[in-house]
Write a protein that holds these residues in place. Structure first.
Motif, mmCIF file in Angstrom:
data_model
loop_
_atom_site.group_PDB
_atom_site.id
_atom_site.type_symbol
_atom_site.label_atom_id
_atom_site.label_comp_id
_atom_site.label_asym_id
_atom_site.label_seq_id
_atom_site.Cartn_x
_atom_site.Cartn_y
_atom_site.Cartn_z
ATOM 1 N N GLN A 138 0.834 -1.206 0.000
ATOM 2 C CA GLN A 138 0.000 0.000 0.000
ATOM 3 C C GLN A 138 0.866 1.253 0.000
ATOM 4 O OE1 GLN A 138 -2.676 -0.284 3.327
ATOM 5 N NE2 GLN A 138 -3.805 -2.065 2.476
ATOM 6 N N GLN A 139 1.924 1.259 0.841
ATOM 7 C CA GLN A 139 2.809 2.428 0.890
ATOM 8 C C GLN A 139 3.557 2.618 -0.429
ATOM 9 O OE1 GLN A 139 5.314 1.851 4.284
ATOM 10 N NE2 GLN A 139 3.698 2.295 5.779
ATOM 11 N N ARG A 140 4.015 1.470 -1.050
ATOM 12 C CA ARG A 140 4.730 1.579 -2.322
ATOM 13 C C ARG A 140 3.816 2.168 -3.393
ATOM 14 N NH1 ARG A 140 5.911 -3.411 -3.027
ATOM 15 N NH2 ARG A 140 7.979 -3.358 -2.033
ATOM 16 N N LYS A 141 2.560 1.698 -3.422
ATOM 17 C CA LYS A 141 1.620 2.237 -4.403
ATOM 18 C C LYS A 141 1.373 3.713 -4.165
ATOM 19 C CE LYS A 141 -0.791 -2.155 -5.209
ATOM 20 N NZ LYS A 141 -2.059 -2.897 -5.049
ATOM 21 N N GLN A 142 1.247 4.091 -2.874
ATOM 22 C CA GLN A 142 1.049 5.511 -2.568
ATOM 23 C C GLN A 142 2.246 6.337 -2.997
ATOM 24 O OE1 GLN A 142 0.151 5.703 1.594
ATOM 25 N NE2 GLN A 142 -1.890 4.751 1.390
ATOM 26 N N LEU A 143 3.509 5.790 -2.729
ATOM 27 C CA LEU A 143 4.721 6.522 -3.132
ATOM 28 C C LEU A 143 4.820 6.630 -4.645
ATOM 29 C CD1 LEU A 143 7.362 5.051 -0.636
ATOM 30 C CD2 LEU A 143 6.495 7.384 -0.690
ATOM 31 N N GLU A 144 4.513 5.546 -5.364
ATOM 32 C CA GLU A 144 4.563 5.596 -6.821
ATOM 33 C C GLU A 144 3.551 6.588 -7.369
ATOM 34 O OE1 GLU A 144 3.984 1.662 -8.209
ATOM 35 O OE2 GLU A 144 5.995 0.959 -7.611
ATOM 36 N N ILE A 146 2.461 9.244 -5.742
ATOM 37 C CA ILE A 146 2.911 10.603 -5.407
ATOM 38 C C ILE A 146 4.076 11.031 -6.292
ATOM 39 C CG2 ILE A 146 3.977 11.989 -3.587
ATOM 40 C CD1 ILE A 146 2.392 10.262 -1.567
ATOM 41 N N SER A 147 5.091 10.106 -6.472
ATOM 42 C CA SER A 147 6.297 10.489 -7.215
ATOM 43 C C SER A 147 6.142 10.334 -8.722
ATOM 44 C CB SER A 147 7.476 9.631 -6.759
ATOM 45 O OG SER A 147 7.230 8.259 -7.049
ATOM 46 N N GLY A 148 5.183 9.526 -9.149
ATOM 47 C CA GLY A 148 5.027 9.288 -10.579
ATOM 48 C C GLY A 148 6.109 8.391 -11.154
ATOM 49 N N MET A 149 6.819 7.574 -10.316
ATOM 50 C CA MET A 149 7.909 6.695 -10.755
ATOM 51 C C MET A 149 7.667 5.291 -10.212
ATOM 52 S SD MET A 149 11.289 9.039 -10.126
ATOM 53 C CE MET A 149 12.329 7.726 -10.739
ATOM 54 N N THR A 150 8.168 4.296 -10.997
ATOM 55 C CA THR A 150 8.091 2.921 -10.515
ATOM 56 C C THR A 150 9.266 2.631 -9.582
ATOM 57 O OG1 THR A 150 9.399 2.093 -12.373
ATOM 58 C CG2 THR A 150 7.007 2.213 -12.678
ATOM 59 N N THR A 151 9.200 1.502 -8.912
ATOM 60 C CA THR A 151 10.281 1.111 -7.993
ATOM 61 C C THR A 151 11.598 0.912 -8.742
ATOM 62 O OG1 THR A 151 8.651 -0.002 -6.610
ATOM 63 C CG2 THR A 151 10.963 -0.555 -6.238
ATOM 64 N N GLU A 152 11.556 0.210 -9.887
ATOM 65 C CA GLU A 152 12.760 -0.026 -10.658
ATOM 66 C C GLU A 152 13.356 1.274 -11.164
ATOM 67 O OE1 GLU A 152 14.303 -2.808 -10.912
ATOM 68 O OE2 GLU A 152 12.760 -3.869 -9.764
ATOM 69 N N GLY A 153 12.477 2.184 -11.577
ATOM 70 C CA GLY A 153 12.967 3.482 -12.037
ATOM 71 C C GLY A 153 13.645 4.255 -10.925
ATOM 72 N N ALA A 154 13.056 4.192 -9.711
ATOM 73 C CA ALA A 154 13.670 4.890 -8.567
ATOM 74 C C ALA A 154 15.033 4.293 -8.243
ATOM 75 C CB ALA A 154 12.738 4.806 -7.356
ATOM 76 N N LYS A 155 15.122 2.954 -8.269
ATOM 77 C CA LYS A 155 16.421 2.310 -8.012
ATOM 78 C C LYS A 155 17.453 2.740 -9.040
ATOM 79 C CE LYS A 155 14.779 -1.940 -5.797
ATOM 80 N NZ LYS A 155 14.689 -3.422 -5.930
ATOM 81 N N GLU A 156 17.062 2.715 -10.318
ATOM 82 C CA GLU A 156 18.002 3.097 -11.375
ATOM 83 C C GLU A 156 18.452 4.543 -11.218
ATOM 84 O OE1 GLU A 156 18.198 3.135 -16.273
ATOM 85 O OE2 GLU A 156 16.430 2.354 -15.201
ATOM 86 N N LEU A 157 17.511 5.424 -10.863
ATOM 87 C CA LEU A 157 17.846 6.838 -10.668
ATOM 88 C C LEU A 157 18.815 6.994 -9.498
ATOM 89 C CD1 LEU A 157 17.373 9.798 -11.441
ATOM 90 C CD2 LEU A 157 15.425 9.818 -9.862
#
Length: 520
Positions: A138-144, A146-157
């Motif tokens: 639920q928190q990951r979905k909320q963060l995605e 809010i930020s407009g980015m996926t988890t993999e994209g955040a890791k790569e960034l």
């Protein structure tokens, strides 16, 4: 009367015969009686002996039976004792097994109880884990959202940001360390090397692996070959060089790795052509004379090189090997001239540094002595030269400088570094090493192509005969630290991709322009 006598004689004979028969019968009866008595005595004796033996046997049998009975009783008693002991042990083991079985049963009950508890706790943990995983999702979905980015994209960034930061910091550190190391040494090194190389200039020759002998006409080729090829075979056997006679007009090619043998073959063939008498005996005679002349020339060239540099006390064997470098080339550079040049440069730099000039010249002159025999002995020319110099009585300093001039072993003194620097200067100076125009242009294009393959490069220019590569980068996309890293990356790629003598300097140029207009 005669009848009466005859009758009496016959009666007497009959009576005598009857008497003798009676005596025989009496003697026979007596013998039979004696035999019967003797047999009776023997039978009595045998019966007595038999009775005695039976009695003895009966006594012995009784003794054996008694002994066997005693032994059997003893063994039986011992066996009964052992059986009692075994029975006692079995009883003890049975009791121990019963106790262990009881303990095992208790342990199994305890293990079953603990297993049930663990299963209960595991189910509880799985429930909690599922609850937390749901919360994390639920928190990951909320963060995605809010930020407009996926988890993999955040890791790569994040990884890219950390990599850029690490490269930036590493580049600054490399730049600072390099600047500090070169701050004091760079000026003096440039001054000494520039002074030494400006004070010397030498000729250069083209590198060859074959020699060409010009013929007055093509008919001479047949005379050189001889009947059934005997002349050419004799010449090849005497010189150790291959003769190539092909369609090339009025020319014969001599091919061989050994430059001294190739020179002997060239001079011998030239003299044979001039003389006109070409046959195996004449070939052997001419080759022997030319070989002696070339050896004398080699000795003279070695002596002249040592004299020109003022280096004395070199053994005759080393002088001979030094002279052989006159016929050896590397990258189209004559090795004897190169050795003289390195000796001069070593002496010039040693004089600037206040070192022993004669020792430095000696090291420079002999540094490539191994190339005189490297086609005959296994190993690198530095290693071969060091062994040869040691064998001929050179000092340990000279031997080590020869072995270390290509850094196959670590340098130990400033003289080793002088020989390395002078060797590089002699090979890298303009005009030292010729190459074909096509190869030259191709090498320059490859250098520029390597530089242009990197991102952010605007232009690349190979200058100074390909010994320097200047790379112009876009100042808006490449920082100062990135430029430092790029120069190292380009140099590394050049080392991995190209084969070249000496060194190639890579210069990355970054320019920042600030433009503004004034209006009135």
């Amino acid at each position: 009367m005669e009848g009466v006598y005859i009758l009496m004689f016959l009666v007497g004979g009959v009576l005598g015969f009857l008497g003798s028969q009676m005596l025989k019968e009496r003697f026979a009866a007596q013998k039979i009686k004696d035999a019967e008595e003797k047999a009776s005595m023997i039978i009595d004796s045998a019966e007595r002996k038999a009775d005695s033996l039976v009695k003895e046997a009966q006594l012995e049998a009784k003794d054996r039976l008694f002994k066997m009975k005693n032994d059997f009783d003893a063994e039986t008693a011992e066996s009964r004792s052992e059986l009692k002991k075994l029975e006692k042990r079995l009883q003890q083991k049975e009791e121990n097994l019963d106790k262990k079985n009881e303990q095992i049963e208790l342990q199994e009950k305890e293990a079953e109880r603990k297993q049930k508890e663990l299963q209960k706790k595991e189910s509880e943990i799985q429930g909690v884990e599922k609850k937390y995983n749901d919360l994390i999702d639920q928190q990951r979905k909320q963060l995605e959202e809010i930020s407009g980015m996926t988890t993999e994209g955040a890791k790569e960034l994040l990884l890219q940001s950390m990599e850029n930061e690490a490269r930036h910091e590493g580049a600054k550190l490399i730049k600072r360390i390099t600047a500090e190391a070169k701050e004091n040494a760079d000026k003096e090194a440039k001054k000494i090397m520039a002074s030494a190389i400006q004070r010397y200039a030498g000729d250069f020759v083209a590198e060859r692996t074959v020699s060409v002998v010009q013929l007055p006409d093509d008919e001479m080729k047949g005379r050189i070959i001889g009947r059934e090829g005997r002349n050419i075979r004799a010449l090849e056997a005497a010189t150790g060089i291959d003769l190539i006679i092909d369609d090339t007009p009025e020319a014969v090619i001599l091919s061989g790795f050994n430059p001294v043998r190739r020179e002997v073959a060239r001079i011998s063939l030239t003299r044979l052509i001039e003389d006109g008498r070409i046959h195996p005996a004449r070939i052997e005679d001419i080759v022997q004379k030319v070989n002696d002349e070339v050896e004398a020339t080699i000795k003279e060239a070695g002596d002249q090189a040592a004299f020109d540099l003022g280096v004395h006390g070199i053994s005759n064997e080393l002088i001979k090997y030094l002279g052989r470098l006159k016929y050896r080339t590397s990258y189209a550079q004559n090795m004897l001239q190169h050795s003289i040049e390195v000796g001069f440069l070593c002496g010039a730099m040693a004089a600037e540094l206040g070192l022993n000039v004669k020792l430095a010249k000696r090291m420079g002159l002999l540094h490539d002595i191994g190339k005189a025999i490297d086609h005959e002995v296994d190993g690198s020319h530095a290693e071969i030269g060091a062994r040869l110099a040691k064998k001929c009585g050179e000092s340990p300093k000279v031997v080590h400088a020869i072995a270390a001039h290509h850094e196959e072993i670590a340098p130990e003194s400033v003289y080793d570094l002088l020989v390395q620097a002078a060797d590089s200067l002699s090979g890298a100076r303009p005009g030292a090493r010729k190459e074909l125009l096509e190869n030259y242009i191709k090498r320059l294009e490859e250098l520029e192509g390597i530089a242009n393959s990197f991102d952010g490069v605007s232009n690349a220019y190979a200058i100074q005969a390909g010994r320097e590569l200047r790379v112009i980068v876009d100042g808006g996309n490449i920082s100062d630290e990135d430029a430092t890293l790029m120069s190292k990356d380009i140099a590394k790629k050049i080392e991995e991709t190209l084969t070249f003598p000496g060194q190639i300097k890579v210069t990355v140029i970054r320019e920042t322009r600030a433009v503004e207009y004034a209006y009135k």
